[in-house]
Structure formats: structure tokens, C-alpha cells
Design an enzyme around this catalytic site. Structure first.
Site, PDB file in Angstrom:
ATOM      1  N   GLU A 169       1.437 -11.097  37.391  1.00 45.90           N
ATOM      2  CA  GLU A 169       0.148 -10.834  36.743  1.00 45.90           C
ATOM      3  C   GLU A 169      -0.188 -11.913  35.721  1.00 45.90           C
ATOM      4  OE1 GLU A 169       0.199  -6.900  35.048  1.00 45.90           O
ATOM      5  OE2 GLU A 169       0.143  -5.919  37.006  1.00 45.90           O
ATOM      6  N   GLU A 185       1.269  -3.902  43.309  1.00 47.32           N
ATOM      7  CA  GLU A 185       1.760  -3.015  42.243  1.00 47.32           C
ATOM      8  C   GLU A 185       0.641  -2.074  41.831  1.00 47.32           C
ATOM      9  OE1 GLU A 185       3.870  -4.746  38.689  1.00 47.32           O
ATOM     10  OE2 GLU A 185       2.606  -3.336  37.574  1.00 47.32           O
TER      11      GLU A 185
HETATM   12  C1  IDC Z   1       6.061  -2.044  32.172  1.00 50.54           C
HETATM   13  C2  IDC Z   1       7.202  -1.070  32.275  1.00 50.54           C
HETATM   14  C3  IDC Z   1       7.743  -0.780  30.930  1.00 50.54           C
HETATM   15  C4  IDC Z   1       8.075  -2.062  30.227  1.00 50.54           C
HETATM   16  C5  IDC Z   1       6.870  -2.998  30.189  1.00 50.54           C
HETATM   17  C6  IDC Z   1       7.119  -4.311  29.563  1.00 50.54           C
HETATM   18  O1  IDC Z   1       6.777   0.073  32.917  1.00 50.54           O
HETATM   19  O2  IDC Z   1       8.868   0.049  30.989  1.00 50.54           O
HETATM   20  O3  IDC Z   1       8.486  -1.798  28.905  1.00 50.54           O
HETATM   21  O4  IDC Z   1       6.434  -3.200  31.528  1.00 50.54           O
HETATM   22  O5  IDC Z   1       8.053  -5.018  30.199  1.00 50.54           O
HETATM   23  C7  IDC Z   1       2.112  -4.004  34.660  1.00 50.54           C
HETATM   24  C8  IDC Z   1       3.309  -4.849  34.794  1.00 50.54           C
HETATM   25  C9  IDC Z   1       4.589  -4.109  34.637  1.00 50.54           C
HETATM   26  C10 IDC Z   1       4.452  -3.016  33.603  1.00 50.54           C
HETATM   27  C11 IDC Z   1       3.402  -2.035  34.083  1.00 50.54           C
HETATM   28  C12 IDC Z   1       3.188  -0.867  33.126  1.00 50.54           C
HETATM   29  O6  IDC Z   1       3.313  -5.587  35.978  1.00 50.54           O
HETATM   30  O7  IDC Z   1       5.605  -4.979  34.304  1.00 50.54           O
HETATM   31  O8  IDC Z   1       5.682  -2.385  33.483  1.00 50.54           O
HETATM   32  N1  IDC Z   1       2.145  -2.744  34.273  1.00 50.54           N
HETATM   33  O9  IDC Z   1       2.769  -1.308  31.884  1.00 50.54           O
HETATM   34  N2  IDC Z   1       0.876  -4.345  34.861  1.00 50.54           N
HETATM   35  C13 IDC Z   1       0.084  -3.332  34.593  1.00 50.54           C
HETATM   36  C14 IDC Z   1       0.880  -2.268  34.210  1.00 50.54           C
END
Ligand code: IDC
Length: 441
Positions: free
Chosen positions: A281, A368
Site C-alpha cells: 500500500e 487485501e
Molecule cells: C494492521 C494490523 C495491525 C498492525 C498494523 C500496523 O492489523 O495489527 O498493528 O497493521 O502494522 C492495512 C495494512 C495492514 C493493516 C491493516 C489494518 O495493509 O498492514 O494491518 N490495513 O490496519 N491497510 C488498510 C488496513
């Protein structure tokens, strides 16, 4: 008297001798006559024998004629098969009709075989080579569909038929490595109908690929190797995800990325089930132009090893701007563009962008998504989730759920109190997990 008697005796003796000679001669002649008579019988037998052989010949002749007549009949009856079989689209019926005739004829005489074989060969449809049947018997997603390609806006399988990936993403491999195991992958495939697993490898966060030490890096490579091998053994697809996030611009670790993808594309090119996601992303204002130049360089490196593997490219604003990429596409084949959503945060506006991108002809993949909010936590929005799924199904868009872990957050599929690493019961799944399993039933 004795003189006369003496005189008569030699006369009588002569007469007797003559009679004896005559009898002897008669006997000799009689034997010859008898022999001659037997000879006639033999010749009669011979003649009879000739007659029998002639009859046999006639009978053989007659049989051959009747066979020829039968062949003629068969040729006539087979002609429709020859003529119709190439046109018919029901090869089973046609073959079923032709085979019994073949068996009967071959059972009777050999000469008819050449007459019956061609129709049988012709009844086998060229459009369905055996190679198509074998992988189907294999039954696994990859076994049945093989290497994927991109055609128009869609993923297609090795036969050119549209194919949709439905799967699950791991959480960060450094943080939740325990779910990368054979039994877990098998449960996802067999019980949750998953045909792809995404291996999310953060690049910049704690113990990310680019921020951790060398030991950590080797551990990550080993986890990827294990994950790819489990997927390969189980016949499912696997996405290797270069999970940029806090490093919002993929060019930040471009060198590392290029070396990483050079290595793994060389290692896994032959597998055929490996998909490369080169920047999860992009965010923080990173424009499509910057992403595009990064992507083109990484794709060139991948292509030097793997000429056709699917590559997924992230789009601006946390992979929500596929519509922008649609106006300025990358060069090359088999490239998909990422669209990500979290149902409670991203609604109509993002759905419209997805439809716009597809309408512009862009091949889009939801590599995702979550059904909660964009933090990965908060409440689940079932209504919005349902709208999203209808749209994805309508356009046959592939999707991958975030995330396979028991982290105490809404998007995690496993209940936080459950510490197993495979073999989950329904009750051990979170609400997100239950929703996904029901969706994919
Ligand atoms: C989130 C995880 C969370 C973690 C965070 C930071 O769920 O546990 O603490 O990342 O690392 C994304 C991302 C993905 C995110 C997810 C939810 O690709 O890494 O995971 N998210 O926030 N994009 C939109 C949402």
C-alpha cells in the site's frame, strides 16, 4: 488195370495241377482286382475329399463374401459417425455408439479393424486433450487450473477460462509465524475453500525485512520458503507480499526490493503457483508516477527469471486509486492492480473507483480487505461487507481477507484466547473468521 490206372494217374495229376495253376492264377487276379477295387475306393475318397475341400473353399469364399458384405454395411453405418463426429459436441454419445461396433467387428475378423478404427479415433474430440482431464482428477486448485494469466480485466487459468482467487492473508510473518504450517494451509484449502494464501512480509515495521537484522531476514526468507512449499504441496496459489506500510513510498527500499524479488523469482519461477505482490500500500502522498517507475524496474527483474508469473502492483492512497493507474498502465503482461478496502471505512466512493478502473479495462485484484474499519479493528459492518462482496462477485474480482492471526483485533480470524496454530473449530474463529468461512462455503 494198374497200367491203365498208372497211365490215367499222370493225366489226372496234370489235370489237378492245371486246376491248381488256374486257381492260383485266379487267386492272383482276384487279389489284383481286389486291390484295384480298393484303389477306386481310395480315389473315391480322394474325390470326396476334394469335394469336401471345394465345399470348404466355397464356404470360406461365402464367408469372405458375407464378411465383405458386412464390412460394406459397416462402412455405410460408420460413415455417419465419420461425418457427424467432428461436428458433434457430444463425444461420449458418439464414442459410445462406435465402440460396440468396433469390439464386435474386431472380435470376428481382423481385416475389419482398419475400417472401424478411424471412426473411433475421429470420435475423440480434439478440443478435450487428456491433459485437461488429468489435472481435474488431481482436484487441487493449482492442479486443476495451472499457471494463471491476465486476460482483459480478468485472471484466467491455463485453459483460458476465467479464474477467481479467494483467500486469506497472514498477519506480519515476523509477528505471527506460527500459522505458516502445512496443517493450517490444508485446513484453509479443504475446510474454508481457500485457493490462495498471501504471505505478508512487512518491510519497515519492527523486524520488517528492511529494518530487522540479518538473522531476522533469514527467518523471514525461511518462512516464505516454507509457505511457498506448503502451498505447492497442497496445490494452492501463494502471494509473496512486499508489505510496505509505514514506508509509504516503495522507492524507499527499492534496492532491497529488487534484490529480494531477483532472488525469489529465480527460486520459484518453475513452481507456477507463485504470485508477486511488489508494494502492498503506497501512501503518504506517493503518486502513481513514482509507483510506476519502481514497479517497472522490479517487474523487469522478475521477468528476467519468470517470464509470465502474475505481478500485483499497489496503487496510490493505500491501494485505493486503481482508477488513476488505469489511465497510465505499466508495460508488460500478467500485471494486476491492487484495490484494498475495509468495509466500515471504504464505501460507495471506493466501490465507484473499483468499477471505474474495471470499466477502463484494468485488471484489478483485492489483495487485501477487511470487514471492520481501516485500523483493522472496531466493529464489523456486515451491510457494507455484503455490498462489497456482491460487487466483487459481479465483476469476478479476486479477494484476500486480512488476517490469519489471533491478535486481539477485529480483523484477526482466530479468537484471541485460542493458541492453536491449525485445526480450528468454528467456535475458535472470530466473528470475521466465521463470516469468511460462511461466505466461502
Ligand atoms: C494492521 C494490523 C495491525 C498492525 C498494523 C500496523 O492489523 O495489527 O498493528 O497493521 O502494522 C492495512 C495494512 C495492514 C493493516 C491493516 C489494518 O495493509 O498492514 O494491518 N490495513 O490496519 N491497510 C488498510 C488496513
Amino acid at each position: 488195370m494198374s497200367g491203365r490206372n498208372i497211365g490215367r494217374k499222370p493225366v489226372n495229376a496234370l489235370k489237378k495241377s492245371a486246376v491248381l495253376v488256374l486257381i492260383f492264377l485266379f487267386i492272383l487276379t482276384g487279389c489284383n482286382s481286389a486291390r484295384e477295387s480298393g484303389g477306386i475306393e481310395e480315389s473315391e475318397n480322394a474325390a470326396a475329399s476334394v469335394t469336401v475341400r471345394d465345399t470348404e473353399k466355397d464356404s470360406v469364399k461365402k464367408t469372405t463374401e458375407s464378411e465383405q458384405a458386412t464390412e460394406g454395411t459397416q462402412s455405410e453405418t460408420e460413415t455417419p459417425h465419420q461425418e457427424t463426429s467432428p461436428e458433434t459436441t457430444e463425444p461420449v454419445t458418439t464414442t459410445g455408439e462406435a465402440r460396440p461396433e468396433t469390439e464386435m467387428t474386431t472380435g470376428q475378423t481382423e481385416p475389419s479393424v482398419p475400417h472401424t478404427d478411424p471412426p473411433v479415433q475421429q470420435t475423440e474430440p480434439p478440443a478435450e486433450p487428456p491433459v485437461q482431464d488429468q489435472p481435474q482428477m488431481n482436484g487441487t486448485p493449482f492442479g486443476s487450473h495451472g499457471r494463471l494469466s491476465v486476460s482483459g480485466t480478468r485472471l484466467t487459468d491455463q485453459y483460458g477460462a476465467g479464474y477467481t482467487l479467494r483467500g486469506i492473508s497472514t498477519h506480519g510473518l515476523s509477528w505471527f509465524p506460527e500459522y505458516v504450517n502445512y496443517d493450517m494451509f490444508k485446513q484453509m484449502r479443504d475446510e474454508w475453500n481457500v485457493n490462495v494464501v498471501r504471505l505478508a512480509m512487512y518491510t519497515a515495521e519492527y523486524n520488517g525485512y528492511c529494518t530487522g537484522d540479518m538473522y531476522n531476514r533469514e527467518k523471514l526468507k525461511k518462512l516464505i520458503d516454507d509457505g511457498v512449499n506448503y502451498a505447492n504441496q497442497l496445490g494452492i496459489y501463494v502471494i509473496i507480499d512486499w508489505h510496505i506500510l509505514s514506508d509509504g513510498n516503495p522507492n524507499m527500499y527499492k534496492n532491497e526490493s529488487i534484490e529480494f524479488f531477483r532472488e525469489i523469482s529465480a527460486k520459484y519461477a518453475e513452481y507456477g503457483n507463485v504470485i508477486y505482490e511488489i508494494c502492498n500500500e503506497p501512501n503518504g502522498g506517493t503518486g502513481w508516477g513514482e509507483i510506476k517507475s519502481y514497479a517497472q524496474d522490479v517487474i523487469n527483474v522478475i521477468r528476467s527469471n519468470d517470464s509470465s508469473g502474475i505481478v500485483i502492483v499497489g496503487t496510490p492512497t493505500w491501494s485505493q486509486d486503481a482508477d488513476i493507474a488505469a489511465d497510465d498502465r505499466l508495460n508488460g503482461e500478467n500485471i494486476m492492480y491492487a484495490m484494498h478496502f475495509y468495509a466500515d471505512t471504504h464505501r460507495d466512493h471506493i466501490r465507484d473507483k473499483l468499477v471505474n478502473a474495471i470499466n477502463k479495462g484494468l485488471p484489478v485484484i483485492v489483495s487485501e480487505f477487511g470487514i471492520c474499519d481501516a485500523s483493522g479493528n472496531g466493529g464489523i459492518n456486515y451491510d457494507e461487507a455484503s455490498k462489497w462482496m456482491s460487487l466483487l462477485n459481479q465483476y469476478s474480482v479476486s479477494y484476500v481477507l486480512w488476517n490469519l492471526s489471533n491478535k486481539s483485533e477485529t480483523s484477526a480470524m482466530i479468537q484471541s484466547w485460542c493458541v492453536k496454530s491449525a485445526g480450528f473449530s468454528y467456535e475458535e474463529l472470530s466473528e470475521s473468521g466465521k463470516w469468511f468461512v460462511n461466505l466461502n462455503k
